[in-house]
Write a protein that holds these residues in place. Structure first.
Motif, mmCIF file in Angstrom:
data_model
loop_
_atom_site.group_PDB
_atom_site.id
_atom_site.type_symbol
_atom_site.label_atom_id
_atom_site.label_comp_id
_atom_site.label_asym_id
_atom_site.label_seq_id
_atom_site.Cartn_x
_atom_site.Cartn_y
_atom_site.Cartn_z
ATOM 1 N N HIS A 107 14.365 6.096 12.456
ATOM 2 C CA HIS A 107 14.866 7.591 11.877
ATOM 3 C C HIS A 107 15.032 8.468 13.069
ATOM 4 C CE1 HIS A 107 14.370 10.898 9.376
ATOM 5 N NE2 HIS A 107 12.992 11.552 9.903
ATOM 6 N N SER A 108 15.590 9.571 12.654
ATOM 7 C CA SER A 108 15.970 10.663 13.716
ATOM 8 C C SER A 108 14.859 11.349 14.362
ATOM 9 C CB SER A 108 17.014 11.793 13.116
ATOM 10 O OG SER A 108 16.123 12.274 12.072
ATOM 11 N N ALA A 109 13.640 10.805 14.283
ATOM 12 C CA ALA A 109 12.467 11.185 15.151
ATOM 13 C C ALA A 109 11.957 9.786 15.697
ATOM 14 C CB ALA A 109 11.344 11.601 14.353
ATOM 15 N N TYR A 110 12.176 10.054 17.184
ATOM 16 C CA TYR A 110 11.615 8.544 17.835
ATOM 17 C C TYR A 110 10.142 8.217 17.571
ATOM 18 C CZ TYR A 110 11.725 5.546 21.774
ATOM 19 O OH TYR A 110 11.914 4.448 22.760
ATOM 20 N N ASP A 111 9.909 6.880 17.204
ATOM 21 C CA ASP A 111 8.513 6.428 17.270
ATOM 22 C C ASP A 111 8.138 6.747 15.839
ATOM 23 O OD1 ASP A 111 6.237 4.825 18.043
ATOM 24 O OD2 ASP A 111 5.209 6.558 18.740
ATOM 25 N N SER A 112 8.873 6.509 14.758
ATOM 26 C CA SER A 112 8.545 6.800 13.365
ATOM 27 C C SER A 112 7.987 5.569 12.711
ATOM 28 C CB SER A 112 9.822 7.232 12.631
ATOM 29 O OG SER A 112 10.102 8.424 12.958
ATOM 30 N N TYR A 113 7.042 5.956 11.577
ATOM 31 C CA TYR A 113 6.536 4.514 10.739
ATOM 32 C C TYR A 113 6.508 4.731 9.539
ATOM 33 C CZ TYR A 113 4.677 3.531 15.471
ATOM 34 O OH TYR A 113 4.585 3.327 16.907
ATOM 35 N N MET A 114 6.522 3.601 8.846
ATOM 36 C CA MET A 114 6.014 3.290 7.458
ATOM 37 C C MET A 114 4.526 2.856 7.447
ATOM 38 S SD MET A 114 8.909 0.683 5.911
ATOM 39 C CE MET A 114 10.744 1.264 5.449
ATOM 40 N N PHE A 115 3.973 2.922 6.504
ATOM 41 C CA PHE A 115 2.606 2.545 6.538
ATOM 42 C C PHE A 115 2.275 1.655 5.256
ATOM 43 C CE2 PHE A 115 1.895 6.682 8.350
ATOM 44 C CZ PHE A 115 1.420 6.299 9.621
ATOM 45 N N LEU A 116 1.692 0.214 5.580
ATOM 46 C CA LEU A 116 1.204 -0.468 4.582
ATOM 47 C C LEU A 116 -0.037 -0.372 4.206
ATOM 48 C CD1 LEU A 116 1.663 -3.005 2.543
ATOM 49 C CD2 LEU A 116 1.049 -4.481 4.478
ATOM 50 N N ILE A 117 -0.490 -0.076 3.053
ATOM 51 C CA ILE A 117 -2.000 0.298 2.703
ATOM 52 C C ILE A 117 -2.406 -0.804 1.739
ATOM 53 C CG2 ILE A 117 -3.714 1.862 1.523
ATOM 54 C CD1 ILE A 117 -0.088 3.138 2.788
ATOM 55 N N GLU A 118 -3.638 -1.421 2.072
ATOM 56 C CA GLU A 118 -4.155 -2.546 1.387
ATOM 57 C C GLU A 118 -5.769 -2.163 1.045
ATOM 58 O OE1 GLU A 118 -2.446 -6.664 2.801
ATOM 59 O OE2 GLU A 118 -2.555 -5.349 4.738
ATOM 60 N N ALA A 119 -5.838 -2.518 -0.223
ATOM 61 C CA ALA A 119 -7.021 -2.156 -0.807
ATOM 62 C C ALA A 119 -7.370 -2.650 -2.150
ATOM 63 C CB ALA A 119 -7.588 -0.655 -0.655
ATOM 64 N N GLU A 120 -8.642 -3.070 -2.434
ATOM 65 C CA GLU A 120 -8.850 -3.521 -3.908
ATOM 66 C C GLU A 120 -7.740 -4.557 -4.211
ATOM 67 O OE1 GLU A 120 -9.025 0.219 -5.972
ATOM 68 O OE2 GLU A 120 -10.885 0.721 -5.120
ATOM 69 N N GLY A 121 -7.219 -5.230 -3.306
ATOM 70 C CA GLY A 121 -6.366 -6.366 -3.873
ATOM 71 C C GLY A 121 -5.111 -5.986 -4.184
ATOM 72 N N LYS A 122 -4.764 -4.730 -3.649
ATOM 73 C CA LYS A 122 -3.407 -4.031 -3.857
ATOM 74 C C LYS A 122 -2.708 -3.611 -2.684
ATOM 75 C CE LYS A 122 -3.871 -4.161 -8.476
ATOM 76 N NZ LYS A 122 -3.278 -4.687 -9.404
ATOM 77 N N LYS A 123 -1.360 -3.679 -2.848
ATOM 78 C CA LYS A 123 -0.665 -3.300 -1.679
ATOM 79 C C LYS A 123 0.233 -2.258 -1.850
ATOM 80 C CE LYS A 123 0.173 -7.881 0.754
ATOM 81 N NZ LYS A 123 1.149 -8.807 1.150
ATOM 82 N N VAL A 124 0.205 -1.201 -1.098
ATOM 83 C CA VAL A 124 0.948 -0.006 -1.241
ATOM 84 C C VAL A 124 2.013 0.213 0.021
ATOM 85 C CG1 VAL A 124 1.158 2.558 -1.549
ATOM 86 C CG2 VAL A 124 -0.334 1.205 -2.778
ATOM 87 N N LEU A 125 3.283 0.286 -0.140
ATOM 88 C CA LEU A 125 3.944 0.602 1.101
ATOM 89 C C LEU A 125 4.756 2.042 0.827
ATOM 90 C CD1 LEU A 125 5.421 -0.475 3.726
ATOM 91 C CD2 LEU A 125 7.451 -1.048 2.243
ATOM 92 N N HIS A 126 4.495 2.852 2.082
ATOM 93 C CA HIS A 126 4.869 4.128 2.099
ATOM 94 C C HIS A 126 6.008 4.163 2.961
ATOM 95 C CE1 HIS A 126 5.278 8.394 2.874
ATOM 96 N NE2 HIS A 126 4.443 8.732 1.839
#
Length: 395
Positions: A136-155
Motif C-alpha cells: 500500500h502507499s503506507a509502509y508496513d500495511s496489513y490485512m487481517f484474518l480473523i478466525e472464531a466460532e469455526g468461521k474465517k473473516v478476511l479484512h
C-alpha cells in the motif's frame, strides 16, 4: 460472529469495523474522515470502543488511525512495528508549534501501542487474528484474518498488487484458503478515469525524466516509502544526481534504511541527503532530485534563480490539488506546469478480482469506496452484501 461497519460504507476513509464473537469484540481501524468529506455518518469512537477487547490498525494513514485518542485508554491498540515507528516520527513532527493540534499526549498514547509480527497470530478471547503484510502507499500495511466460532473473516484494509511487495499477496493468501467473509476495499472502482501502472513502470518513466532534466522537484507523500524508492532508484539509474530531502523526510528514510534489511537494498536510502551549504555548488553544477513539501524549505529552492527551467513532478492523487477534496496549501504550492507521474496505492479492479478469486468468499462486504454497488460491476460469482453503516451482519 457478527460484523458491523460503523463507518466506511459508501465513502473513502473514516474506517471503523467491528467484529464480534460470543466472547470477544475487536475493532479494525479507527479512522478520521478525509478533509472536506460530505459524509453525514457520525461515529462516536469513545462509545464504540467501550468494552472492546482490542483495536487493530491496518496502517498509519489518518483515515484509518486518526481517532485513536478517542479509544478508551485501557483497550490495547495493535499496529505493525515499522508502521508504529514511522507514525511516531510523523506525530512528533506534527506536534511542533503552529503545525497541527497534535500534542505530547498524542505521542504518549501512541507509545503504548502494541506491535504484531507478520503472519504471527494473536489470540484474544476466542478469536485468532493473523496480520498479513500487504502493499500500500503506507509502509508496513496489513490485512487481517480473523478466525472464531469455526468461521474465517478476511479484512483487506487498503492494498494493491501492482507495487514491489504486492506480487507476494497471492501466495500469502493461498495459504489461508477459503474464507466465509471478505471485507474488501474498492477505492479505485469509482475512479473510472484513473490509469494504473506498476511502480516498476513508474520508475522506468522517471529514469527518462531525470536524464532529460537537470533540476527536478518531486512531490509525493513523505511516508509513501515505495514511491520514494521508485524515484530514488530511478535517480541512481539515470546518473545518480544528488537526492535531497528535508530533515523530517530524512528521519523517515534513515529509519527505513536501518530497519528494512530483510527486504534487500531496495529500501536502502543511504545516499539521501539533507540540504547543506557544502553541496550547493554541486546542486547548481550537477543537478539534483529533491523531495518537496508545501513549506518554506522547498519554496526557497523552487524560487531560486539558480534553478530555472526545473521539472516539477507531482506524484500523488490529483484530488489533493483539485476538486472538492483539494488541500488549499498544496494547490497553491504546486506550479501550473507540472508533470503528473503517479499510480494508486489501492488495488486495481484486476487486483481486487484476483484476491476475491483466491479466497473464494461466501460473501463480500465492500468498504472504503464511494459506492458499494461499484463492486457489482466486477461480475464476481460471490454474494455481495451491501451492508449499511451501523447495521449488524451475522455470519
Amino acid at each position: 460472529m457478527q460484523i458491523k461497519i460503523h463507518r466506511g460504507v459508501d465513502q473513502i476513509g473514516g474506517c471503523i469495523t467491528e467484529i464480534k464473537s460470543k466472547k470477544t469484540r475487536i475493532l479494525i481501524d479507527v479512522g478520521s474522515e478525509l478533509p472536506n468529506t460530505e459524509s453525514k455518518v457520525k461515529a462516536n469512537v469513545s462509545k464504540i470502543s467501550k468494552g472492546c477487547d482490542a483495536v487493530f490498525i491496518t496502517h498509519y494513514h489518518m483515515d484509518h488511525v486518526g481517532e485513536y485518542m478517542k479509544v478508551k485508554k485501557k483497550i490495547p491498540i495493535y499496529i505493525g512495528e515499522q508502521a508504529k515507528d514511522i507514525f511516531m516520527i510523523y506525530q512528533n513532527r506534527m506536534k511542533e508549534p503552529k503545525i497541527s493540534k497534535v500534542t505530547q499526549e498524542h505521542v504518549d498514547r501512541l507509545k503504548t501501542f502494541k506491535i504484531f509480527e507478520p503472519n504471527s497470530p494473536i489470540e484474544i478471547g476466542d478469536m485468532k487474528i493473523t496480520p498479513i503484510r500487504v502493499d500500500h502507499s503506507a509502509y508496513d500495511s496489513y490485512m487481517f484474518l480473523i478466525e472464531a466460532e469455526g468461521k474465517k473473516v478476511l479484512h483487506t484494509g487498503d492494498f494493491r498488487t501492482h507495487g514491489p511487495i504486492g506480487k507476494d499477496i497471492p501466495n500469502l493468501l493461498k495459504g489461508i484458503g477459503k474464507v466465509d467473509i471478505l471485507i474488501c476495499e474498492h477505492t479505485t472502482l469509482s475512479r473510472t478515469d484513473e490509469t494504473f501502472m506498476s511502480e516498476e513502470m513508474l520508475q522506468k518513466e522517471a529514469i527518462n525524466l531525470i536524464k532529460d532534466n537537470k533540476y527536478i522537484f518531486i512531490m509525493c507523500a513523505s511516508t509513501n516509502i515505495d514511491r520514494i524508492a521508485s524515484f530514488y532508484h530511478a535517480n541512481k539509474k539515470a546518473g545518480n544526481k544528488l537526492f535531497i530531502c528535508d530533515d523530517y523526510q530524512l528521519d523517515i528514510l534513515n529509519y527505513v534504511t536501518k530497519t528494512s534489511k530483510d527486504y534487500t537494498d531496495y529500501y536502502n536510502f543511504s545516499d539521501a541527503k539533507h540540504f547543506d551549504s557544502k553541496i550547493y555548488d554541486d546542486m547548481v553544477n550537477k543537478g539534483f532530485c529533491m523531495l518537496v513539501r508545501s513549506n518554506y524549505f522547498s519554496k526557497k529552492f523552487m524560487h531560486s534563480p539558480n534553478f530555472k527551467n526545473y521539472l516539477f513532478i507531482y506524484s500523488q492523487w490529483l484530488g489533493y490539488i483539485e476538486g472538492k477534496n483539494a488541500d488549499e496549501s498544496m494547490s497553491k504550492f504546486v506550479p501550473k506546469n507540472y508533470y503528473y507521474l503517479h499510480t494508486s496505492g489501492h488495488a486495481t479492479p484486476e487486483g481486487i478480482t484476483q484476491v476475491c478469486n483466491i479466497v473464494k468468499p461466501d460473501t463480500i462486504i465492500p468498504i472504503h469506496g464511494t459506492n458499494s454497488h461499484d463492486f457489482d460491476k466486477l461480475n464476481l460469482p460471490y454474494i455481495i452484501k451491501h451492508l449499511r453503516n451501523k447495521k449488524n451482519y451475522r455470519i
